[in-house]
Design a protein around this motif. Structure first.
Motif, PDB file in Angstrom:
ATOM      1  N   PRO A  74     -55.110 -44.866   1.281  1.00 15.70           N
ATOM      2  CA  PRO A  74     -56.322 -44.887   2.289  1.00 15.70           C
ATOM      3  C   PRO A  74     -56.812 -43.441   2.693  1.00 15.70           C
ATOM      4  O   PRO A  74     -58.080 -43.182   2.878  1.00 15.70           O
ATOM      5  N   ASN A  75     -55.898 -42.510   2.684  1.00 11.52           N
ATOM      6  CA  ASN A  75     -55.966 -41.073   3.210  1.00 11.52           C
ATOM      7  C   ASN A  75     -56.023 -40.128   2.009  1.00 11.52           C
ATOM      8  O   ASN A  75     -56.056 -39.036   2.377  1.00 11.52           O
ATOM      9  N   SER A  76     -56.173 -40.448   0.789  1.00 14.19           N
ATOM     10  CA  SER A  76     -56.036 -39.592  -0.364  1.00 14.19           C
ATOM     11  C   SER A  76     -57.243 -38.710  -0.433  1.00 14.19           C
ATOM     12  O   SER A  76     -56.911 -37.503  -0.658  1.00 14.19           O
ATOM     13  N   THR A  77     -58.431 -39.109  -0.047  1.00 15.50           N
ATOM     14  CA  THR A  77     -59.488 -38.158   0.062  1.00 15.50           C
ATOM     15  C   THR A  77     -59.255 -36.957   0.937  1.00 15.50           C
ATOM     16  O   THR A  77     -59.623 -36.009   0.672  1.00 15.50           O
ATOM     17  N   ALA A  78     -58.764 -37.396   2.162  1.00 20.39           N
ATOM     18  CA  ALA A  78     -58.315 -36.272   2.942  1.00 20.39           C
ATOM     19  C   ALA A  78     -57.633 -35.137   2.334  1.00 20.39           C
ATOM     20  O   ALA A  78     -57.711 -33.862   2.551  1.00 20.39           O
ATOM     21  N   ILE A  79     -56.571 -35.517   1.674  1.00 20.39           N
ATOM     22  CA  ILE A  79     -55.542 -34.754   1.320  1.00 20.39           C
ATOM     23  C   ILE A  79     -56.122 -33.837  -0.015  1.00 20.39           C
ATOM     24  O   ILE A  79     -56.106 -32.814  -0.049  1.00 20.39           O
ATOM     25  N   ALA A  80     -56.945 -34.558  -0.758  1.00 20.94           N
ATOM     26  CA  ALA A  80     -57.593 -33.947  -1.762  1.00 20.94           C
ATOM     27  C   ALA A  80     -58.643 -32.991  -1.324  1.00 20.94           C
ATOM     28  O   ALA A  80     -58.796 -31.964  -2.021  1.00 20.94           O
ATOM     29  N   THR A  81     -59.111 -32.996  -0.148  1.00 19.97           N
ATOM     30  CA  THR A  81     -59.993 -32.098   0.468  1.00 19.97           C
ATOM     31  C   THR A  81     -59.596 -30.736   1.137  1.00 19.97           C
ATOM     32  O   THR A  81     -60.117 -29.787   1.265  1.00 19.97           O
ATOM     33  N   LEU A  82     -58.186 -30.919   1.334  1.00 16.06           N
ATOM     34  CA  LEU A  82     -57.576 -29.994   1.793  1.00 16.06           C
ATOM     35  C   LEU A  82     -57.714 -28.250   1.310  1.00 16.06           C
ATOM     36  O   LEU A  82     -58.187 -27.277   2.187  1.00 16.06           O
ATOM     37  N   PRO A  83     -57.418 -28.184   0.027  1.00 18.63           N
ATOM     38  CA  PRO A  83     -57.716 -26.766  -0.455  1.00 18.63           C
ATOM     39  C   PRO A  83     -59.080 -26.209  -0.340  1.00 18.63           C
ATOM     40  O   PRO A  83     -59.377 -25.073   0.032  1.00 18.63           O
ATOM     41  N   GLY A  84     -59.961 -27.107  -0.298  1.00 17.85           N
ATOM     42  CA  GLY A  84     -61.644 -26.569  -0.235  1.00 17.85           C
ATOM     43  C   GLY A  84     -61.751 -26.234   0.964  1.00 17.85           C
ATOM     44  O   GLY A  84     -62.421 -25.386   1.401  1.00 17.85           O
ATOM     45  N   PHE A  85     -61.473 -27.360   1.995  1.00 21.02           N
ATOM     46  CA  PHE A  85     -61.700 -26.970   3.602  1.00 21.02           C
ATOM     47  C   PHE A  85     -61.022 -25.603   3.856  1.00 21.02           C
ATOM     48  O   PHE A  85     -61.505 -24.831   4.807  1.00 21.02           O
ATOM     49  N   CYS A  86     -59.633 -25.258   3.134  1.00 22.74           N
ATOM     50  CA  CYS A  86     -58.993 -24.228   3.697  1.00 22.74           C
ATOM     51  C   CYS A  86     -59.345 -22.999   2.923  1.00 22.74           C
ATOM     52  O   CYS A  86     -58.877 -21.987   3.252  1.00 22.74           O
ATOM     53  N   GLY A  87     -60.102 -23.173   1.776  1.00 25.02           N
ATOM     54  CA  GLY A  87     -60.450 -22.054   0.971  1.00 25.02           C
ATOM     55  C   GLY A  87     -59.007 -21.595   0.168  1.00 25.02           C
ATOM     56  O   GLY A  87     -58.936 -20.293   0.007  1.00 25.02           O
ATOM     57  N   VAL A  88     -58.413 -22.458  -0.035  1.00 25.92           N
ATOM     58  CA  VAL A  88     -57.035 -21.910  -0.943  1.00 25.92           C
ATOM     59  C   VAL A  88     -57.100 -22.886  -2.302  1.00 25.92           C
ATOM     60  O   VAL A  88     -56.779 -24.039  -2.281  1.00 25.92           O
ATOM     61  N   PRO A  89     -57.197 -22.000  -3.409  1.00 27.41           N
ATOM     62  CA  PRO A  89     -57.152 -22.551  -4.832  1.00 27.41           C
ATOM     63  C   PRO A  89     -55.640 -22.831  -5.061  1.00 27.41           C
ATOM     64  O   PRO A  89     -54.911 -22.014  -5.013  1.00 27.41           O
ATOM     65  N   LEU A  90     -55.385 -24.019  -5.376  1.00 28.47           N
ATOM     66  CA  LEU A  90     -53.919 -24.355  -5.776  1.00 28.47           C
ATOM     67  C   LEU A  90     -53.777 -24.053  -7.373  1.00 28.47           C
ATOM     68  O   LEU A  90     -52.715 -24.403  -7.833  1.00 28.47           O
ATOM     69  N   GLY A  91     -54.848 -23.966  -7.928  1.00 29.41           N
ATOM     70  CA  GLY A  91     -54.728 -23.976  -9.548  1.00 29.41           C
ATOM     71  C   GLY A  91     -54.721 -25.298 -10.227  1.00 29.41           C
ATOM     72  O   GLY A  91     -54.469 -25.455 -11.443  1.00 29.41           O
ATOM     73  N   PHE A  92     -54.943 -26.406  -9.400  1.00 30.05           N
ATOM     74  CA  PHE A  92     -55.244 -27.693 -10.028  1.00 30.05           C
ATOM     75  C   PHE A  92     -56.136 -28.659  -9.099  1.00 30.05           C
ATOM     76  O   PHE A  92     -56.157 -28.240  -7.767  1.00 30.05           O
ATOM     77  N   THR A  93     -56.408 -29.555  -9.538  1.00 29.54           N
ATOM     78  CA  THR A  93     -57.180 -30.784  -8.734  1.00 29.54           C
ATOM     79  C   THR A  93     -56.292 -31.658  -8.096  1.00 29.54           C
ATOM     80  O   THR A  93     -55.728 -32.306  -8.798  1.00 29.54           O
ATOM     81  N   ILE A  94     -56.532 -31.926  -6.701  1.00 26.00           N
ATOM     82  CA  ILE A  94     -55.754 -33.169  -6.206  1.00 26.00           C
ATOM     83  C   ILE A  94     -56.599 -34.294  -6.385  1.00 26.00           C
ATOM     84  O   ILE A  94     -57.347 -34.639  -5.661  1.00 26.00           O
ATOM     85  N   ASP A  95     -55.962 -35.017  -7.286  1.00 29.85           N
ATOM     86  CA  ASP A  95     -56.881 -36.505  -7.706  1.00 29.85           C
ATOM     87  C   ASP A  95     -55.826 -37.447  -8.321  1.00 29.85           C
ATOM     88  O   ASP A  95     -54.973 -36.527  -9.040  1.00 29.85           O
ATOM     89  N   PRO A  96     -55.984 -38.609  -8.159  1.00 28.77           N
ATOM     90  CA  PRO A  96     -54.865 -39.465  -8.775  1.00 28.77           C
ATOM     91  C   PRO A  96     -54.959 -39.404 -10.347  1.00 28.77           C
ATOM     92  O   PRO A  96     -53.715 -39.764 -10.950  1.00 28.77           O
ATOM     93  N   ASN A  97     -55.892 -39.184 -10.974  1.00 34.03           N
ATOM     94  CA  ASN A  97     -55.871 -38.812 -12.656  1.00 34.03           C
ATOM     95  C   ASN A  97     -55.549 -37.596 -13.145  1.00 34.03           C
ATOM     96  O   ASN A  97     -55.616 -37.260 -14.328  1.00 34.03           O
ATOM     97  N   THR A  98     -55.186 -36.502 -12.074  1.00 30.44           N
ATOM     98  CA  THR A  98     -54.858 -35.076 -12.467  1.00 30.44           C
ATOM     99  C   THR A  98     -53.332 -35.470 -13.629  1.00 30.44           C
ATOM    100  O   THR A  98     -52.434 -35.973 -12.949  1.00 30.44           O
ATOM    101  N   ASP A  99     -53.301 -34.686 -14.620  1.00 35.79           N
ATOM    102  CA  ASP A  99     -51.957 -34.427 -15.238  1.00 35.79           C
ATOM    103  C   ASP A  99     -51.348 -33.255 -15.084  1.00 35.79           C
ATOM    104  O   ASP A  99     -51.705 -32.152 -15.416  1.00 35.79           O
ATOM    105  N   CYS A 100     -50.466 -33.270 -14.055  1.00 34.85           N
ATOM    106  CA  CYS A 100     -49.667 -32.018 -13.600  1.00 34.85           C
ATOM    107  C   CYS A 100     -49.054 -31.299 -14.692  1.00 34.85           C
ATOM    108  O   CYS A 100     -48.676 -30.128 -14.502  1.00 34.85           O
ATOM    109  N   ASN A 101     -49.023 -32.001 -15.709  1.00 31.83           N
ATOM    110  CA  ASN A 101     -48.094 -31.177 -17.105  1.00 31.83           C
ATOM    111  C   ASN A 101     -49.119 -30.104 -17.627  1.00 31.83           C
ATOM    112  O   ASN A 101     -48.673 -29.432 -18.603  1.00 31.83           O
ATOM    113  N   LEU A 102     -50.275 -30.371 -17.346  1.00 28.50           N
ATOM    114  CA  LEU A 102     -51.348 -29.198 -17.953  1.00 28.50           C
ATOM    115  C   LEU A 102     -51.490 -28.005 -17.109  1.00 28.50           C
ATOM    116  O   LEU A 102     -52.078 -27.126 -17.568  1.00 28.50           O
ATOM    117  N   TYR A 103     -50.759 -27.953 -15.962  1.00 30.72           N
ATOM    118  CA  TYR A 103     -50.737 -26.650 -15.337  1.00 30.72           C
ATOM    119  C   TYR A 103     -49.449 -26.108 -15.188  1.00 30.72           C
ATOM    120  O   TYR A 103     -48.981 -25.316 -15.033  1.00 30.72           O
TER     121      TYR A 103
END
Length: 109
Positions: A80-109
């Protein structure tokens, strides 16, 4: 803050992938924003410091994949709060090198 610095010195001194307990501990600084969308609807300094620390410990491909996987687990757990988690890097101006999204394949990073 001292605990975070100790965590960072420990995390960067080993070659093993980042443990999800460390990621969850850092994200806990964002709990008010994740739960309530506050303060003011921006995450605030302790949370953004935690996001910066996540970026620091994501310093290698293995660590980045681990952090990514941990965050994907958190957004699944707190869907229910996944959107808030996904917006954290953008709000904080911190690139993590991947997109926080349920469809992200972490093996690609």
């Amino acid at each position: 803050m001292i605990g975070t610095l100790l965590l960072l010195s420990w995390a960067t001194s080993i070659d093993a992938a980042v443990d999800c307990t460390a990621v969850t501990g850092l994200i806990s600084a964002c709990s008010a924003f994740i739960t309530y969308g506050s303060p003011d609807p921006y995450p605030g300094s302790p949370c953004c410091d935690a996001m910066t620390n996540l970026n620091v410990i994501s310093d290698s491909p293995d660590n980045r994949r681990s952090v990514c996987g941990c965050l994907m687990g958190l957004i699944t757990t707190y869907s229910p709060n996944s959107t808030a988690i996904a917006t954290l890097p953008g709000f904080c101006g911190v690139p993590l090198g991947f997109t926080i999204d349920p469809n992200t394949d972490c093996n690609l990073y």
